[in-house]
Write a protein that holds these residues in place. Sequence first.
Motif, PDB file in Angstrom:
ATOM      1  N   PRO A  36      34.581   1.370  40.555  1.00  0.00           N
ATOM      2  CA  PRO A  36      35.985   1.429  40.121  1.00  0.00           C
ATOM      3  C   PRO A  36      36.117   2.094  38.755  1.00  0.00           C
ATOM      4  O   PRO A  36      35.390   1.762  37.817  1.00  0.00           O
ATOM      5  N   VAL A  37      37.030   3.050  38.682  1.00  0.00           N
ATOM      6  CA  VAL A  37      37.258   3.806  37.442  1.00  0.00           C
ATOM      7  C   VAL A  37      38.762   3.862  37.182  1.00  0.00           C
ATOM      8  O   VAL A  37      39.546   4.124  38.111  1.00  0.00           O
ATOM      9  N   TRP A  38      39.146   3.634  35.938  1.00  0.00           N
ATOM     10  CA  TRP A  38      40.552   3.778  35.530  1.00  0.00           C
ATOM     11  C   TRP A  38      40.577   4.569  34.223  1.00  0.00           C
ATOM     12  O   TRP A  38      40.037   4.119  33.214  1.00  0.00           O
ATOM     13  N   VAL A  39      41.166   5.753  34.275  1.00  0.00           N
ATOM     14  CA  VAL A  39      41.244   6.619  33.092  1.00  0.00           C
ATOM     15  C   VAL A  39      42.670   6.585  32.563  1.00  0.00           C
ATOM     16  O   VAL A  39      43.632   6.704  33.336  1.00  0.00           O
ATOM     17  N   THR A  40      42.804   6.449  31.248  1.00  0.00           N
ATOM     18  CA  THR A  40      44.127   6.337  30.651  1.00  0.00           C
ATOM     19  C   THR A  40      44.104   6.843  29.215  1.00  0.00           C
ATOM     20  O   THR A  40      43.067   6.794  28.554  1.00  0.00           O
ATOM     21  N   ASN A  41      45.244   7.324  28.758  1.00  0.00           N
ATOM     22  CA  ASN A  41      45.397   7.643  27.337  1.00  0.00           C
ATOM     23  C   ASN A  41      46.007   6.482  26.567  1.00  0.00           C
ATOM     24  O   ASN A  41      46.269   6.602  25.368  1.00  0.00           O
ATOM     25  N   ASP A  42      46.229   5.361  27.256  1.00  0.00           N
ATOM     26  CA  ASP A  42      46.804   4.167  26.630  1.00  0.00           C
ATOM     27  C   ASP A  42      45.992   2.945  27.064  1.00  0.00           C
ATOM     28  O   ASP A  42      46.451   2.132  27.866  1.00  0.00           O
ATOM     29  N   PRO A  43      44.763   2.782  26.546  1.00  0.00           N
ATOM     30  CA  PRO A  43      43.894   1.697  27.011  1.00  0.00           C
ATOM     31  C   PRO A  43      44.498   0.299  26.840  1.00  0.00           C
ATOM     32  O   PRO A  43      44.293  -0.564  27.704  1.00  0.00           O
ATOM     33  N   GLU A  44      45.231   0.078  25.769  1.00  0.00           N
ATOM     34  CA  GLU A  44      45.828  -1.245  25.582  1.00  0.00           C
ATOM     35  C   GLU A  44      46.978  -1.478  26.554  1.00  0.00           C
ATOM     36  O   GLU A  44      47.075  -2.522  27.195  1.00  0.00           O
ATOM     37  N   GLY A  45      47.841  -0.511  26.686  1.00  0.00           N
ATOM     38  CA  GLY A  45      49.024  -0.688  27.514  1.00  0.00           C
ATOM     39  C   GLY A  45      48.761  -0.698  29.008  1.00  0.00           C
ATOM     40  O   GLY A  45      49.540  -1.285  29.776  1.00  0.00           O
ATOM     41  N   ASP A  46      47.662  -0.061  29.458  1.00  0.00           N
ATOM     42  CA  ASP A  46      47.405   0.076  30.889  1.00  0.00           C
ATOM     43  C   ASP A  46      46.507  -1.014  31.465  1.00  0.00           C
ATOM     44  O   ASP A  46      46.343  -1.089  32.686  1.00  0.00           O
ATOM     45  N   LEU A  47      45.923  -1.848  30.628  1.00  0.00           N
ATOM     46  CA  LEU A  47      44.883  -2.762  31.106  1.00  0.00           C
ATOM     47  C   LEU A  47      45.394  -3.712  32.187  1.00  0.00           C
ATOM     48  O   LEU A  47      44.728  -3.902  33.218  1.00  0.00           O
ATOM     49  N   ASP A  48      46.550  -4.311  31.990  1.00  0.00           N
ATOM     50  CA  ASP A  48      47.054  -5.262  32.977  1.00  0.00           C
ATOM     51  C   ASP A  48      47.258  -4.597  34.333  1.00  0.00           C
ATOM     52  O   ASP A  48      46.931  -5.175  35.383  1.00  0.00           O
ATOM     53  N   GLU A  49      47.799  -3.378  34.341  1.00  0.00           N
ATOM     54  CA  GLU A  49      48.012  -2.676  35.604  1.00  0.00           C
ATOM     55  C   GLU A  49      46.691  -2.299  36.245  1.00  0.00           C
ATOM     56  O   GLU A  49      46.534  -2.383  37.481  1.00  0.00           O
ATOM     57  N   ALA A  50      45.720  -1.887  35.453  1.00  0.00           N
ATOM     58  CA  ALA A  50      44.400  -1.562  35.993  1.00  0.00           C
ATOM     59  C   ALA A  50      43.770  -2.781  36.658  1.00  0.00           C
ATOM     60  O   ALA A  50      43.202  -2.684  37.755  1.00  0.00           O
ATOM     61  N   LEU A  51      43.873  -3.918  36.010  1.00  0.00           N
ATOM     62  CA  LEU A  51      43.317  -5.136  36.589  1.00  0.00           C
ATOM     63  C   LEU A  51      44.058  -5.526  37.863  1.00  0.00           C
ATOM     64  O   LEU A  51      43.449  -5.941  38.858  1.00  0.00           O
ATOM     65  N   ARG A  52      45.375  -5.382  37.856  1.00  0.00           N
ATOM     66  CA  ARG A  52      46.154  -5.742  39.034  1.00  0.00           C
ATOM     67  C   ARG A  52      45.805  -4.860  40.227  1.00  0.00           C
ATOM     68  O   ARG A  52      45.646  -5.351  41.361  1.00  0.00           O
ATOM     69  N   GLN A  53      45.672  -3.556  40.009  1.00  0.00           N
ATOM     70  CA  GLN A  53      45.352  -2.652  41.112  1.00  0.00           C
ATOM     71  C   GLN A  53      43.941  -2.893  41.646  1.00  0.00           C
ATOM     72  O   GLN A  53      43.691  -2.820  42.854  1.00  0.00           O
ATOM     73  N   ASN A  54      43.000  -3.182  40.767  1.00  0.00           N
ATOM     74  CA  ASN A  54      41.646  -3.487  41.224  1.00  0.00           C
ATOM     75  C   ASN A  54      41.593  -4.830  41.943  1.00  0.00           C
ATOM     76  O   ASN A  54      40.822  -4.993  42.901  1.00  0.00           O
ATOM     77  N   GLU A 101      42.728 -15.810  35.561  1.00  0.00           N
ATOM     78  CA  GLU A 101      42.112 -15.308  34.322  1.00  0.00           C
ATOM     79  C   GLU A 101      40.629 -15.043  34.486  1.00  0.00           C
ATOM     80  O   GLU A 101      40.111 -14.032  34.005  1.00  0.00           O
ATOM     81  N   ALA A 102      39.923 -15.945  35.158  1.00  0.00           N
ATOM     82  CA  ALA A 102      38.476 -15.765  35.312  1.00  0.00           C
ATOM     83  C   ALA A 102      38.167 -14.510  36.119  1.00  0.00           C
ATOM     84  O   ALA A 102      37.246 -13.752  35.785  1.00  0.00           O
ATOM     85  N   THR A 103      38.944 -14.277  37.182  1.00  0.00           N
ATOM     86  CA  THR A 103      38.744 -13.075  37.993  1.00  0.00           C
ATOM     87  C   THR A 103      39.080 -11.830  37.194  1.00  0.00           C
ATOM     88  O   THR A 103      38.376 -10.809  37.280  1.00  0.00           O
ATOM     89  N   ALA A 104      40.149 -11.899  36.383  1.00  0.00           N
ATOM     90  CA  ALA A 104      40.519 -10.761  35.544  1.00  0.00           C
ATOM     91  C   ALA A 104      39.403 -10.420  34.565  1.00  0.00           C
ATOM     92  O   ALA A 104      39.107  -9.238  34.336  1.00  0.00           O
ATOM     93  N   ALA A 105      38.771 -11.430  34.004  1.00  0.00           N
ATOM     94  CA  ALA A 105      37.678 -11.187  33.062  1.00  0.00           C
ATOM     95  C   ALA A 105      36.496 -10.518  33.761  1.00  0.00           C
ATOM     96  O   ALA A 105      35.862  -9.608  33.207  1.00  0.00           O
ATOM     97  N   THR A 106      36.220 -10.961  34.992  1.00  0.00           N
ATOM     98  CA  THR A 106      35.134 -10.337  35.759  1.00  0.00           C
ATOM     99  C   THR A 106      35.457  -8.879  36.072  1.00  0.00           C
ATOM    100  O   THR A 106      34.609  -7.986  35.915  1.00  0.00           O
ATOM    101  N   LEU A 107      36.686  -8.627  36.515  1.00  0.00           N
ATOM    102  CA  LEU A 107      37.087  -7.262  36.830  1.00  0.00           C
ATOM    103  C   LEU A 107      36.992  -6.363  35.604  1.00  0.00           C
ATOM    104  O   LEU A 107      36.554  -5.207  35.698  1.00  0.00           O
ATOM    105  N   ARG A 108      37.386  -6.875  34.467  1.00  0.00           N
ATOM    106  CA  ARG A 108      37.345  -6.057  33.242  1.00  0.00           C
ATOM    107  C   ARG A 108      35.924  -5.622  32.931  1.00  0.00           C
ATOM    108  O   ARG A 108      35.699  -4.500  32.452  1.00  0.00           O
TER     109      ARG A 108
END
Length: 360
Positions: free
Chosen positions: A250-268, A297-304
């Motif tokens: 899984p790869v998520w590329v962004t120019n806004d790492p802080e703002g995109d994190l929640d959406e990246a985690l949700r899509q993954n 939260e625990a799953t989100a931490a693993t995905l990150r």
Amino acid sequence: MRLGYGLITCERTHGDPRTWVDRYREAVQLSRLCEEHGLDSVWTSEHHFVDDGYMPSLAVTSAAIAASTSTIEIGTGVVLAPLHHPLRLAEDVATVDNIAAGRFILGLGAGWRAEEFQRLGVPQAEAGRRLGETIRILRAAWGAEPFEFHGRIFDIERTNVTPKPPGPIPIFVGGRAEPALRRAGRLGDGYLATTPPLEALPASIATVKAGIAARGAPQGAGFETRGAPQGAGFEKNRDAAGFRFWAHAPVWVTNDPEGDLDEALRQNWLIRWKYADMAPAQGWPSDPLPEPPPLEEATAATLRRQIIYGTPRDVAEAVLALGDTLGEGGQLIARSYYPGLSFEASARMIELLGEVKRLL
């Protein structure tokens, strides 16, 4: 280091009005964008009888992509070989490779969903042997001469499979269990690793290399091939020096790492949940599609920890580091196709992956 894009599945998602017509049209459009932005390859993936429409027909889709592109390689990650008769698979793959003018890469796997084996009348216990015999039959079928094959599963009298591909079709073999890893080394032109976790990759590669070292060793009775040039279909006749290790992650590329994190985690999370949901989803209707549960939260931490995430430069550095593990000729297939993303967001992701590729 090579960089690809996938795994295109054309799944519908809860609450998204796009139809399967839209999804398949977008699959071709996204593949063209991958080519325009300089990516090396684009990949599809197979499952059957899933309520969200997970792609069942990789050859058909690959042919459409091939007809709409001219330079990018087109791969399958993976075709579930035991669910296909090897002669029909040989014909389909050769046809796609002719349409693609030699750009097709065949990724094969054994499969795991019980429903697929049951509905298609294939004993799941035979999956590994069917995969092994299929690889041998494919190589023989694509040879210049008619062949025959006599195995434990398939018994094929003298047959000439046409059309012939324009050149050798690389076969990459996937899998995680030790027998699958050894099989990949023994029979494949390369190993297609499924990650995460990336930390497990070195051990998997070592097991694949043990399979490479065993090429040509007696494997016991059970198959015989005749008529294929140079004994095509047998592992001992192929040069192991060109064996390649590729991986998808899984790869998520962004120019806004802080703002995109929640959406990246949700899509993954949507992808992760759907794979788990596939097992019990037998005979489920496609309308309405089920809503995924909330991300804990625990799953989100693993995905990150598992996502290759960040700016183009951040991702490029991670890809190059992975290249040290994969070795010469390595490729990462960025699993940046997210069924829950809009077409515009997916197109932007491919544009950013193009920036990553230029930094490699």
